[in-house]
Design a protein around this motif. Structure first.
Motif: not given
Length: 281
Positions: A26-38, A73-80, A86-91
């Protein structure tokens, strides 16, 4: 009563856990939606880039090797990027984990993966310098091979025996490799010895007649015969000829040897030891 208390305690802990999860969501719903969209947008962009790279490859604007490098190169950039989001969203602060990785595992991994790092660097050098590309025909370690794939660690090649071998890129970088795909035809030769009493013009004529019966020999690059050595037991003749299909080189060489044998037998010339076909190179 003891069993009931345990059940109630477990139920209470479970309810408390789900309550904390709900509160966090509930406190991070905006961050979760934003991360999912990105993440969805990045995935779409990656798919579009992959399709465009394939189109450029099919139009031969870039070759297979370059297309493979761009995709990797593109694939590994996407992974990073996914990992950071994900780490930022989980705090989770990734600075601590990165520091711990470098401090505790960097040295050990560095020693353990020294060859892997060397192969990876060699793979990047091969991809950038492009001494050969996928589907090229190479003469590597005294055999003909066709390049199947160029990876970051290994290069896969298919031999004339239809066996796929994976060669570490560092070995390839340190080995002299002849890229036969640069040329339309490659030269082959057969070394034959014959007694000194035989007329060289006659031997040359038999060899030339023999090679003319092999249909795979290239007509536009005429075969020829040289006297290449004077060993003690016999005179050495070398027949040179050109072929374009290196995938069938063993069969073509066999046909040439058989034609030579037939020609000498028809002219009643002895090819027994030491008068024999010494080698095919």
């Amino acid at each position: 009563m003891g069993g009931y208390s345990v059940v109630m305690a477990v139920a209470s802990d479970t309810l408390a856990f789900f309550t904390r999860v709900y509160d966090w969501v509930d406190a991070n719903v905006i961050n979760l939606i934003t991360t999912t969209v990105i993440i969805a947008i990045i995935l779409i962009v990656y798919r579009v880039l992959a399709i465009e790279i394939d189109k450029l490859r099919k139009k031969q604007i870039i070759d297979n090797n370059t297309a493979f490098l761009f995709k990797r190169i593109t694939k590994w950039t996407v992974y990073v990027v996914y990992g950071v989001l994900i780490f930022n969203t989980l705090g989770i602060k990734i600075d601590f984990f990165l520091g711990l990785w470098v401090l505790a595992g960097g040295t050990i991994i560095g020693f353990a993966s020294m060859n892997t790092i060397g192969n990876a660097l060699a793979g990047l050098i091969i991809m950038v310098s492009r001494p050969f590309k996928i589907s090229d025909r190479l003469y590597f370690q005294e055999q003909y091979v066709v390049v199947e794939d160029i990876d970051i660690i290994y290069t896969r090649m298919r031999t004339l025996d239809n066996v796929v071998i994976s060669v570490p890129n560092q070995i390839i970088l340190e080995t002299v490799i002849a890229n036969q795909s640069v040329y339309d035809v490659v030269r082959r030769n057969v070394v034959v010895t014959m007694d000194y009493s035989e007329d060289p013009a006659k031997i040359r004529g038999i060899l030339m007649t023999a090679v003319e019966t092999v249909e795979e020999i290239k007509d536009e690059s005429a075969p020829y015969v040289w006297i290449t050595d004077f060993p003690s037991y016999a005179m050495e003749y070398t027949l040179f000829y050109y072929i374009s299909d290196t995938q069938r080189v063993q069969m073509i060489d066999s046909k040439v040897r058989e034609a030579i044998m037939t020609g000498f037998t028809a002219n009643e010339l002895d090819m027994s030891t030491p008068n024999l076909i010494k080698s095919v190179k």
